[in-house]
Scaffold this motif. Structure first.
Motif, PDB file in Angstrom:
ATOM      1  N   LYS A 114       0.952  -1.065  -0.008  1.00 46.44           N
ATOM      2  CA  LYS A 114       0.011  -0.068   0.186  1.00 46.44           C
ATOM      3  C   LYS A 114       0.814   1.356   0.047  1.00 46.44           C
ATOM      4  O   LYS A 114       0.461   2.357   0.309  1.00 46.44           O
ATOM      5  N   LYS A 115       2.064   0.992  -0.237  1.00 43.85           N
ATOM      6  CA  LYS A 115       3.048   2.270  -0.270  1.00 43.85           C
ATOM      7  C   LYS A 115       3.041   2.971   0.979  1.00 43.85           C
ATOM      8  O   LYS A 115       3.055   4.001   1.061  1.00 43.85           O
ATOM      9  N   ARG A 116       3.102   2.067   2.245  1.00 45.90           N
ATOM     10  CA  ARG A 116       3.439   2.820   3.378  1.00 45.90           C
ATOM     11  C   ARG A 116       4.670   2.318   3.799  1.00 45.90           C
ATOM     12  O   ARG A 116       5.058   1.147   3.551  1.00 45.90           O
ATOM     13  N   LEU A 117       5.611   3.226   4.290  1.00 47.38           N
ATOM     14  CA  LEU A 117       6.909   2.586   5.220  1.00 47.38           C
ATOM     15  C   LEU A 117       6.558   1.683   6.387  1.00 47.38           C
ATOM     16  O   LEU A 117       5.773   2.609   7.115  1.00 47.38           O
ATOM     17  N   ALA A 118       7.108   1.016   6.425  1.00 45.06           N
ATOM     18  CA  ALA A 118       7.003   0.287   7.864  1.00 45.06           C
ATOM     19  C   ALA A 118       8.412   0.046   8.326  1.00 45.06           C
ATOM     20  O   ALA A 118       9.458  -0.454   7.747  1.00 45.06           O
ATOM     21  N   TYR A 119       8.679   0.188   9.753  1.00 39.23           N
ATOM     22  CA  TYR A 119       9.918  -0.331  10.387  1.00 39.23           C
ATOM     23  C   TYR A 119       9.651  -1.151  11.205  1.00 39.23           C
ATOM     24  O   TYR A 119       9.278  -1.133  12.208  1.00 39.23           O
ATOM     25  N   LEU A 120      10.117  -2.373  11.036  1.00 38.38           N
ATOM     26  CA  LEU A 120       9.950  -3.673  11.774  1.00 38.38           C
ATOM     27  C   LEU A 120      11.227  -4.031  12.415  1.00 38.38           C
ATOM     28  O   LEU A 120      12.239  -3.839  12.241  1.00 38.38           O
ATOM     29  N   PRO A 121      10.926  -4.489  13.774  1.00 38.33           N
ATOM     30  CA  PRO A 121      12.138  -4.926  14.516  1.00 38.33           C
ATOM     31  C   PRO A 121      12.971  -5.978  14.054  1.00 38.33           C
ATOM     32  O   PRO A 121      12.368  -6.783  13.248  1.00 38.33           O
ATOM     33  N   SER A 122      14.287  -5.823  14.110  1.00 43.86           N
ATOM     34  CA  SER A 122      15.043  -6.729  13.355  1.00 43.86           C
ATOM     35  C   SER A 122      16.229  -7.076  14.303  1.00 43.86           C
ATOM     36  O   SER A 122      17.331  -6.358  14.206  1.00 43.86           O
ATOM     37  N   LYS A 123      16.155  -7.950  15.253  1.00 41.18           N
ATOM     38  CA  LYS A 123      17.087  -8.242  16.062  1.00 41.18           C
ATOM     39  C   LYS A 123      18.149  -9.384  15.921  1.00 41.18           C
ATOM     40  O   LYS A 123      19.031  -9.595  16.641  1.00 41.18           O
ATOM     41  N   LEU A 124      17.880  -9.896  14.667  1.00 40.76           N
ATOM     42  CA  LEU A 124      18.689 -11.091  14.315  1.00 40.76           C
ATOM     43  C   LEU A 124      20.067 -10.899  14.088  1.00 40.76           C
ATOM     44  O   LEU A 124      21.164 -11.500  14.758  1.00 40.76           O
ATOM     45  N   LEU A 125      20.535  -9.733  13.646  1.00 37.57           N
ATOM     46  CA  LEU A 125      21.839  -9.312  13.299  1.00 37.57           C
ATOM     47  C   LEU A 125      22.302  -9.186  14.795  1.00 37.57           C
ATOM     48  O   LEU A 125      23.698  -9.541  14.797  1.00 37.57           O
ATOM     49  N   TRP A 126      21.729  -8.296  15.702  1.00 37.93           N
ATOM     50  CA  TRP A 126      22.191  -8.265  16.974  1.00 37.93           C
ATOM     51  C   TRP A 126      22.560  -9.297  17.695  1.00 37.93           C
ATOM     52  O   TRP A 126      23.485  -9.837  18.373  1.00 37.93           O
ATOM     53  N   ALA A 127      21.486 -10.460  17.682  1.00 36.72           N
ATOM     54  CA  ALA A 127      21.651 -11.585  18.444  1.00 36.72           C
ATOM     55  C   ALA A 127      22.778 -12.283  17.849  1.00 36.72           C
ATOM     56  O   ALA A 127      23.673 -12.903  18.541  1.00 36.72           O
ATOM     57  N   ALA A 128      23.057 -12.495  16.727  1.00 42.08           N
ATOM     58  CA  ALA A 128      24.120 -13.425  15.955  1.00 42.08           C
ATOM     59  C   ALA A 128      25.456 -12.659  16.159  1.00 42.08           C
ATOM     60  O   ALA A 128      26.339 -13.198  16.732  1.00 42.08           O
ATOM     61  N   ALA A 129      25.547 -11.296  16.122  1.00 42.97           N
ATOM     62  CA  ALA A 129      26.695 -10.731  16.419  1.00 42.97           C
ATOM     63  C   ALA A 129      27.313 -10.935  17.917  1.00 42.97           C
ATOM     64  O   ALA A 129      28.270 -11.224  18.069  1.00 42.97           O
ATOM     65  N   LEU A 130      26.064 -10.859  18.701  1.00 48.25           N
ATOM     66  CA  LEU A 130      26.618 -10.969  20.298  1.00 48.25           C
ATOM     67  C   LEU A 130      26.889 -12.251  20.473  1.00 48.25           C
ATOM     68  O   LEU A 130      27.872 -12.636  21.172  1.00 48.25           O
ATOM     69  N   ALA A 131      26.153 -13.163  19.826  1.00 49.28           N
ATOM     70  CA  ALA A 131      26.483 -14.855  20.198  1.00 49.28           C
ATOM     71  C   ALA A 131      27.895 -15.139  19.718  1.00 49.28           C
ATOM     72  O   ALA A 131      28.645 -15.532  20.365  1.00 49.28           O
ATOM     73  N   PHE A 132      28.144 -14.333  18.565  1.00 52.07           N
ATOM     74  CA  PHE A 132      29.389 -14.817  17.720  1.00 52.07           C
ATOM     75  C   PHE A 132      30.457 -14.294  18.705  1.00 52.07           C
ATOM     76  O   PHE A 132      31.624 -14.973  19.114  1.00 52.07           O
ATOM     77  N   HIS A 133      30.334 -12.818  19.191  1.00 48.49           N
ATOM     78  CA  HIS A 133      31.344 -12.609  19.842  1.00 48.49           C
ATOM     79  C   HIS A 133      31.662 -12.957  21.291  1.00 48.49           C
ATOM     80  O   HIS A 133      32.737 -13.193  21.796  1.00 48.49           O
ATOM     81  N   ALA A 134      30.468 -13.329  21.899  1.00 52.76           N
ATOM     82  CA  ALA A 134      30.533 -13.854  23.214  1.00 52.76           C
ATOM     83  C   ALA A 134      31.088 -15.270  23.066  1.00 52.76           C
ATOM     84  O   ALA A 134      32.021 -15.515  24.390  1.00 52.76           O
ATOM     85  N   SER A 135      30.654 -15.977  22.280  1.00 48.67           N
ATOM     86  CA  SER A 135      31.142 -17.351  22.350  1.00 48.67           C
ATOM     87  C   SER A 135      32.834 -17.112  21.908  1.00 48.67           C
ATOM     88  O   SER A 135      33.534 -18.123  22.543  1.00 48.67           O
ATOM     89  N   LEU A 136      32.982 -16.465  21.095  1.00 48.44           N
ATOM     90  CA  LEU A 136      34.589 -16.376  20.643  1.00 48.44           C
ATOM     91  C   LEU A 136      35.379 -15.953  22.065  1.00 48.44           C
ATOM     92  O   LEU A 136      36.502 -16.596  22.249  1.00 48.44           O
ATOM     93  N   ALA A 137      34.753 -15.269  22.536  1.00 51.44           N
ATOM     94  CA  ALA A 137      35.607 -14.705  24.073  1.00 51.44           C
ATOM     95  C   ALA A 137      35.586 -15.906  24.965  1.00 51.44           C
ATOM     96  O   ALA A 137      36.775 -16.197  25.625  1.00 51.44           O
ATOM     97  N   VAL A 138      34.614 -16.540  25.170  1.00 44.93           N
ATOM     98  CA  VAL A 138      34.665 -17.729  26.071  1.00 44.93           C
ATOM     99  C   VAL A 138      35.834 -18.926  25.531  1.00 44.93           C
ATOM    100  O   VAL A 138      36.362 -19.321  26.260  1.00 44.93           O
ATOM    101  N   ILE A 139      35.796 -19.042  24.253  1.00 43.85           N
ATOM    102  CA  ILE A 139      36.639 -20.112  23.684  1.00 43.85           C
ATOM    103  C   ILE A 139      38.109 -19.742  23.743  1.00 43.85           C
ATOM    104  O   ILE A 139      38.728 -20.530  24.049  1.00 43.85           O
TER     105      ILE A 139
END
Ligand code: SF4
Ligand code: SF4
Lengths: 330, 534
Positions: A114-139
């Motif tokens: 309908k040509k409306r702009l929507a801003y959808l929450p998008s947390k996957l990148l955040w989750a993956a980035a955090l998961a990666f960095h935290a795991s790396l730190a633990v490893i």
């Protein structure tokens, strides 16, 4: 195409390491010289990078403010989004470093049918980035057990926690699984999201493939082709205490793993991975938003040519007199 | 604008097949999305390099002979002076979080309007010329050689960024593409590449004291004319002091506020407020500009234009400075002024003569935002306000980029609005406060020839306005920025024609009950107030 180039580069590196690991004459190169050279490059490179950043001043106070400033007492100030003191700014940086707060804000913009702009929450990148960095730190922390004898109890504790979800024997490390999934996600989105693929450089894939190679060989050693851990530990302790030697029992797979880790370290200071240091130095995040309260000094404050009041008055004298902004005389 | 809104909404977000590293801009085909170059007379007046007649559609841009060397040296100089540039050049991981946060990308779909790629246009040259990996590996390491086509592309895309800093909010390292755009514009400037809508106001401001080139007698005339209008509406005669030595406060506004509709109504609001509280203030015909188009050209020009504020405050012997509603003006005042032209040790820490509030958050610059000042007055109950005189207005508030993301001035205007209007509605949260969307015409891009890009860039803002218009019947978009007041009416006409634009202090002026005023039957615009006609 760019991903392919990166894959070829990392593939060739891994291949060379694999071949070399099988040739006795090259084993000290992989086990001793490469790690030392990589460590030296890493240290020197990072020091050079940080010194280079530090040598340039921060001429202006330019935080990106993300919340209410501290102004009037009846308006609630948001110290994390608009830090007013150095401590508050430090807390803001800590939020970035430990929790990736800015990334947490992420949204996905969509133009609906309908040509409306929507801003959808998008947390996957955040989750993956955090998961990666935290795991790396633990490893990385877990790996201390190879370098230290006796193994400190905190390292053993972390290891036990990591392996707590014991579903298989030997214990599956949570971080092993998490880091693998996170890396695959980060790679997948780069390849599948057309926009991201468009803007990605070979240099964006190289670290991903390297890390996948490192994690892959690491996991393989733990669960599939087990290597002689005593030999590995001997080698690691030898490196750490500057009495390096490659024990005979050292597995080829381990040498490949070590070679890839070395390449990553050597590559680090010359790549985008320097964001590890840069995140602390970003002037839009690490400065307090108090530039009206406290003067920020610019060491090179350049003199400029200005149009002074006297020059201005001279230029418009007639008009100023005519409209009464200057008295008649002179 | 030839294209209809429906046509403009056919946005293709899928990136083209062509690798972004190959520079190519067809200026002829893209008319309506770029701005005319700076006229030589303005460059000459300001002493800027390489003044000449040229057009982006020309094959030859008449660059200086050693242009490559100039850019290289200039780049090196910027790297030495700005840590921000170094860190931002090195740290981007191309995560893409910023990609769809830019209004120009959202409105155009052009992938080089993704902040990350906009920055990469510069970064690729940085890698090629200044990094070890780039020097050895070239393109494999993301390096790109500087060619005239790269320069053309820089011109196109760095004058397609309004320096709004929205991208910086979302970046995990705070990489601020506005900062990168500022640097790129400095580099282009070294070659004499800039736009007239920036250099002309800068030249005007340098000479006359304001962007519009209004000379002192006209300045005075305009203000007298506005005061006559005010007398018609309120029955109160006001004679604002100009260049008055020894006043307590120097009041500086963006020049559009005393020049053009609808800014003039905001200006009227300021004057009524000061009259009612009996503020001892003065305007200045010399420092007759709050805004600072130097911000869109180079750091040196910021400083050149801004110098007038403190110089005039000193000459007039005022105690502190009060600033009007203007966006980029407040970026400069808040983040640059004191550093560039301070210390203002000849002024006193601002203190409201009415409430006694000491504005210690402005203890060093000695300059207070009018919204801070007014919010404090309202909080202390020093104003009698009648919101019903704003009846009929269903108001929403557009956070201008700079007051929001440079200052953090989010609650002051809202506090004021809630006290002066009857009906106030917020736009969706992803489009306001620190996430606010730009008007699409800031940073010198608000000219007519760039109209298509302005309407595209303004789409996200307009879309949010449309949302509250349809949902709550919002019919006026309030803001605290002179550029907004100049460009949002055009944007609204295009996308949401039922909505008008006003400054916050226009609403204050309407609601403010004054001693000795006549019964108000019209608002400051001279339009009848619903329910009070005749
Ligand atoms: S969000 Fe920051 S790091 Fe990510 S692509 Fe944009 S500028 Fe680069
Ligand atoms: S500063 Fe604003 S206009 Fe410029 S790239 Fe970022 S979001 Fe886009």
């Amino acid at each position: 195409m760019k991903a392919f180039k990166a894959l070829v580069i990392v593939g060739v590196l891994a291949g060379v390491a694999t071949v070399a690991a099988g040739v006795p004459a090259f084993r000290p190169v992989l086990g001793i010289w490469l790690p030392y050279a990589a460590a030296a490059l890493f240290l020197a490179g990072m020091v050079r990078r940080v010194v280079c950043w530090g040598r340039s001043p921060v001429p202006f106070r330019i935080p990106t403010v993300c919340g209410q400033q501290r102004s009037l007492p009846f308006l609630p100030h948001q110290p994390l989004e608009s830090p007013y003191t150095g401590w508050q700014a430090a807390a803001r940086v800590a939020g970035e470093v430990l929790l990736f707060r800015s990334l947490f804000r992420n949204t996905r913009t969509e133009l609906t049918r309908k040509k409306r702009l929507a801003y959808l929450p998008s947390k996957l990148l955040w989750a993956a980035a955090l998961a990666f960095h935290a795991s790396l730190a633990v490893i990385v922390f877990r790996h201390l057990r190879f370098f230290l004898e006796p193994v400190p109890s905190c390292v053993r504790f972390v290891e036990r926690m990591d392996g707590l979800f014991q579903v298989l024997v030997p214990a599956v490390m949570v971080t092993d699984a998490v880091i693998l999934l996170a890396l695959l996600y980060l790679l997948g989105r780069r390849l599948l999201d057309l926009r991201l693929r468009y803007l990605s450089l070979p240099a964006d894939y190289v670290p991903l493939f390297l890390l996948l190679g490192i994690v892959g060989t690491g996991i393989a050693m733990r669960y599939i082709w087990k290597v002689d851990l005593i030999a590995v530990k001997e080698l690691a302790v030898g490196l750490a205490t500057f009495h390096p030697a490659v024990p005979d029992g050292t597995g080829a797979l381990f040498l490949v793993h070590l070679a890839l880790v070395s390449v990553l370290f050597a590559y680090f200071p010359f790549s985008k991975l320097v964001h590890m240091g840069g995140v602390f130095l970003s002037p839009t995040r690490n400065l307090a938003n108090n530039s009206r309260a406290r003067r920020h000094v610019n060491p090179w404050n350049r003199p400029v040519d200005v149009h002074t009041y006297e020059e201005w008055e001279e230029e418009f004298r007639d008009k100023l007199v005519a409209c009464g902004l200057l008295p008649e005389e002179e | 604008m030839k294209k209809t809104p429906d046509e403009l909404l056919q946005i293709e977000y899928t990136p083209p097949a062509r690798d972004w590293m190959d520079p190519h801009v067809d200026f002829e085909a893209r008319k309506g999305t770029w701005s005319y170059p700076g006229a030589p007379k303005n460059l000459e007046y300001l002493g800027l390099p390489n003044p000449r007649e040229w057009s982006p559609t020309d094959e030859d841009w008449k660059l200086p002979e050693n242009w490559k060397e100039i850019v290289h040296e200039g780049f090196l100089d910027l790297l030495k002076r700005f840590r921000s540039l170094k860190v931002f050049m090195d740290c981007c991981v191309r995560c893409g979080a910023c990609a769809d946060k830019c209004h120009f990308f959202i409105g155009s779909g052009d992938p080089k309007n993704m902040p990350v790629l906009r920055a990469e246009l510069l970064r690729s040259v940085y890698r090629n010329d200044f990094t070890t990996a780039g020097r050895i590996l070239g393109r494999l390491a993301g390096g790109r050689e500087l060619t005239p086509d790269v320069i053309k592309e820089w011109f196109y895309y760095f004058y397609q960024c309004t320096e709004c800093r929205r991208c910086s909010v979302f970046c995990p390292y705070g990489i601020d593409t506005a900062e990168i755009t500022m640097m790129a514009r400095e580099l282009l400037n070294l070659l004499g590449i800039n736009i007239n809508w920036v250099v002309e106001p800068v030249a005007n401001c340098h000479r006359t004291g304001n962007h519009l080139g209004i000379q002192p007698h006209t300045f005075k005339d305009n203000i007298e004319f506005l005061c006559e209008e005010l007398e018609d509406v309120t029955g109160i005669h006001i004679d604002p002091p100009i260049n008055k030595k020894g006043a307590e406060v120097l009041f500086i506004v963006p020049s559009a506020d005393y020049f053009a509709d609808p800014g003039i109504y905001t200006f009227m609001g300021y004057l009524l407020l000061f009259e009612q509280i009996g503020l001892d203030y003065t305007l200045s015909a010399y420092a007759s500009e709050g805004g600072n188009f130097g911000l869109f050209l180079s750091h040196d020009t910021i400083k050149r234009l801004n110098a007038k504020m403190y110089a005039e405050a000193k000459r007039l012997g005022v105690k502190w400075i009060l600033g009007g509603e203007c966006g980029h003006m407040w970026r400069v005042v808040h983040q640059y002024m004191d550093t560039m032209n301070g210390p203002a040790d000849f002024l006193e820490v601002p203190r409201s003569p009415v409430t006694g509030t000491v504005f210690d958050h402005a203890a060093s610059t000695k300059m207070v935002h009018i919204c801070e000042f007014t919010a404090d007055l309202i909080h202390h109950g020093r104003l009698r306000l009648d919101p019903s005189r704003n009846a009929g207005w269903k108001v929403t508030f557009h956070d201008s980029c700079n007051p929001a993301r440079a200052v953090g001035l989010l609650e002051e205007p809202r506090y004021i609005l809630r006290n002066v209007v009857e009906e106030f509605f917020e736009m969706p949260e992803n489009t306001i406060r620190e996430q606010t969307f730009c008007c699409g015409s800031g940073a010198g891009l608000g000219n007519d020839e760039n109209m298509e890009m302005r309407m595209r860039g303004g789409l996200p803002r307009a879309n949010a306005v449309r949302h509250v218009h349809e949902r709550y019947g919002v019919n006026i978009l309030s803001c605290i920025c002179a550029i907004d007041r100049a460009v949002l009416p055009t944007l609204m006409d295009y996308w949401v024609p039922e909505v008008r634009v006003a400054g916050v202090h226009e609403m204050v002026g309407n609601a403010l009950v004054m001693d000795g005023e006549k019964e108000r039957t019209t608002n400051l615009r001279g339009e009848p107030i619903p329910g009070r006609e005749g």
